[in-house]
Design an enzyme around this catalytic site. Sequence first.
Site, PDB file in Angstrom:
ATOM      1  N   TRP A 155       0.858  -1.193   0.000  1.00  0.00           N
ATOM      2  CA  TRP A 155       0.000   0.000   0.000  1.00  0.00           C
ATOM      3  C   TRP A 155       0.893   1.242   0.000  1.00  0.00           C
ATOM      4  O   TRP A 155       1.847   1.313   0.772  1.00  0.00           O
ATOM      5  CB  TRP A 155      -0.886  -0.011   1.237  1.00  0.00           C
ATOM      6  CG  TRP A 155      -2.010   0.970   1.171  1.00  0.00           C
ATOM      7  CD1 TRP A 155      -1.937   2.303   1.437  1.00  0.00           C
ATOM      8  CD2 TRP A 155      -3.362   0.700   0.806  1.00  0.00           C
ATOM      9  NE1 TRP A 155      -3.167   2.885   1.249  1.00  0.00           N
ATOM     10  CE2 TRP A 155      -4.065   1.925   0.870  1.00  0.00           C
ATOM     11  CE3 TRP A 155      -4.055  -0.462   0.436  1.00  0.00           C
ATOM     12  CZ2 TRP A 155      -5.418   2.022   0.584  1.00  0.00           C
ATOM     13  CZ3 TRP A 155      -5.404  -0.358   0.141  1.00  0.00           C
ATOM     14  CH2 TRP A 155      -6.072   0.875   0.215  1.00  0.00           C
ATOM     15  N   HIS A 163      -0.209  -5.566   7.039  1.00  0.00           N
ATOM     16  CA  HIS A 163      -1.141  -5.657   5.915  1.00  0.00           C
ATOM     17  C   HIS A 163      -0.416  -5.930   4.602  1.00  0.00           C
ATOM     18  O   HIS A 163      -0.879  -5.537   3.534  1.00  0.00           O
ATOM     19  CB  HIS A 163      -1.961  -4.367   5.833  1.00  0.00           C
ATOM     20  CG  HIS A 163      -2.754  -4.104   7.070  1.00  0.00           C
ATOM     21  ND1 HIS A 163      -4.054  -4.525   7.237  1.00  0.00           N
ATOM     22  CD2 HIS A 163      -2.402  -3.511   8.237  1.00  0.00           C
ATOM     23  CE1 HIS A 163      -4.470  -4.190   8.447  1.00  0.00           C
ATOM     24  NE2 HIS A 163      -3.485  -3.571   9.074  1.00  0.00           N
ATOM     25  N   HIS A 175      -3.669 -10.884   3.576  1.00  0.00           N
ATOM     26  CA  HIS A 175      -3.745 -10.580   5.012  1.00  0.00           C
ATOM     27  C   HIS A 175      -5.186 -10.451   5.472  1.00  0.00           C
ATOM     28  O   HIS A 175      -6.106 -10.301   4.668  1.00  0.00           O
ATOM     29  CB  HIS A 175      -3.004  -9.278   5.321  1.00  0.00           C
ATOM     30  CG  HIS A 175      -3.653  -8.075   4.691  1.00  0.00           C
ATOM     31  ND1 HIS A 175      -3.460  -7.717   3.377  1.00  0.00           N
ATOM     32  CD2 HIS A 175      -4.521  -7.155   5.190  1.00  0.00           C
ATOM     33  CE1 HIS A 175      -4.162  -6.635   3.093  1.00  0.00           C
ATOM     34  NE2 HIS A 175      -4.825  -6.276   4.182  1.00  0.00           N
ATOM     35  N   ASP A 209      -7.769  -8.238   8.168  1.00  0.00           N
ATOM     36  CA  ASP A 209      -7.914  -7.012   8.956  1.00  0.00           C
ATOM     37  C   ASP A 209      -8.613  -7.345  10.267  1.00  0.00           C
ATOM     38  O   ASP A 209      -9.626  -8.056  10.264  1.00  0.00           O
ATOM     39  CB  ASP A 209      -8.780  -5.980   8.221  1.00  0.00           C
ATOM     40  CG  ASP A 209      -8.056  -5.317   7.064  1.00  0.00           C
ATOM     41  OD1 ASP A 209      -6.847  -5.531   6.916  1.00  0.00           O
ATOM     42  OD2 ASP A 209      -8.732  -4.584   6.304  1.00  0.00           O
ATOM     43  N   HIS A 237      -7.877  -2.140  13.249  1.00  0.00           N
ATOM     44  CA  HIS A 237      -7.278  -1.457  12.096  1.00  0.00           C
ATOM     45  C   HIS A 237      -7.986  -0.144  11.798  1.00  0.00           C
ATOM     46  O   HIS A 237      -7.362   0.835  11.380  1.00  0.00           O
ATOM     47  CB  HIS A 237      -7.339  -2.399  10.892  1.00  0.00           C
ATOM     48  CG  HIS A 237      -6.786  -1.845   9.630  1.00  0.00           C
ATOM     49  ND1 HIS A 237      -5.568  -1.197   9.553  1.00  0.00           N
ATOM     50  CD2 HIS A 237      -7.277  -1.859   8.347  1.00  0.00           C
ATOM     51  CE1 HIS A 237      -5.338  -0.823   8.307  1.00  0.00           C
ATOM     52  NE2 HIS A 237      -6.368  -1.212   7.563  1.00  0.00           N
ATOM     53  N   HIS A 271     -15.420  -1.275   5.494  1.00  0.00           N
ATOM     54  CA  HIS A 271     -14.800  -1.926   6.649  1.00  0.00           C
ATOM     55  C   HIS A 271     -15.726  -1.862   7.868  1.00  0.00           C
ATOM     56  O   HIS A 271     -15.964  -2.868   8.543  1.00  0.00           O
ATOM     57  CB  HIS A 271     -13.472  -1.250   7.002  1.00  0.00           C
ATOM     58  CG  HIS A 271     -12.312  -1.641   6.143  1.00  0.00           C
ATOM     59  ND1 HIS A 271     -12.101  -1.088   4.905  1.00  0.00           N
ATOM     60  CD2 HIS A 271     -11.292  -2.522   6.347  1.00  0.00           C
ATOM     61  CE1 HIS A 271     -11.001  -1.605   4.382  1.00  0.00           C
ATOM     62  NE2 HIS A 271     -10.487  -2.477   5.228  1.00  0.00           N
ATOM     63  N   GLU A 308      -8.076  -9.986   2.646  1.00  0.00           N
ATOM     64  CA  GLU A 308      -7.766  -9.200   1.451  1.00  0.00           C
ATOM     65  C   GLU A 308      -6.496  -9.703   0.768  1.00  0.00           C
ATOM     66  O   GLU A 308      -5.660 -10.361   1.378  1.00  0.00           O
ATOM     67  CB  GLU A 308      -7.585  -7.725   1.826  1.00  0.00           C
ATOM     68  CG  GLU A 308      -8.833  -7.091   2.411  1.00  0.00           C
ATOM     69  CD  GLU A 308      -8.602  -5.729   3.045  1.00  0.00           C
ATOM     70  OE1 GLU A 308      -9.567  -4.934   3.089  1.00  0.00           O
ATOM     71  OE2 GLU A 308      -7.472  -5.460   3.525  1.00  0.00           O
TER      72      GLU A 308
END
EC number: 3.5.1.9
Length: 208
Positions: free
Chosen positions: A18, A48, A52, A54, A58, A159, A171
């Site tokens: 990311w 992440h 992974h 969440d 998070h 989320h 994800e």
Amino acid sequence: MSKWIDISQRLDNNMVVWPGDTPFSYKVSWGMEESGSVNVGEIRMSAHTGTHIDAPFHFDNDGKRVIDLDINLYIGPATVIHLPISRSIRVEDFQGYNIEGTTRLLIYTGVWKDRSVFPDSIPHIDPGVAAYLAEQGVQLIGLDLPSVDPIESKELTAHHELTSHGLHILEGLVLDNIAPGAYELAALPLPLVEGDGSPVRAVLRKKE
């Protein structure tokens, strides 16, 4: 018995993460020449990275950490479906799919084709989807995308909505060569006491 199929992203020093997050790195920090007997590796990564899960912490300071999550949700029967979408995942996109009673739903979109480049935009989960999936019995949703929300989102509406309906988030799956159908899934997170997420080694096996 069917063999397990790896549906995880490979972790190497060239992988994308990311934007702004901790790059992945692995190095031998204590080699055989120095130790006299072994190579010992050092890993630096975000929670992440790659494939992974969440944890609610998070995106919610009062949310559960990884250690608080029920590991039974991350191993067991799963259903894979293909949703050829480009903009967003809507309730109507699930029409024609029999997912009633599905605890773990894995969705192939095929949008993130080149994983050597982080996508500029991805389909997100629309409002109302979480409630619909919860009504079908879904407790874990997995996607071949880096997020369930738009890349630029700060509100992280999906989320929050998924969590409020009891759905857990997986994800970054690699589902390119996985046919739709019934499988067994194992994607266990690490026992991170304060973790807001965790890398997983996600694998599937065709259900007999």
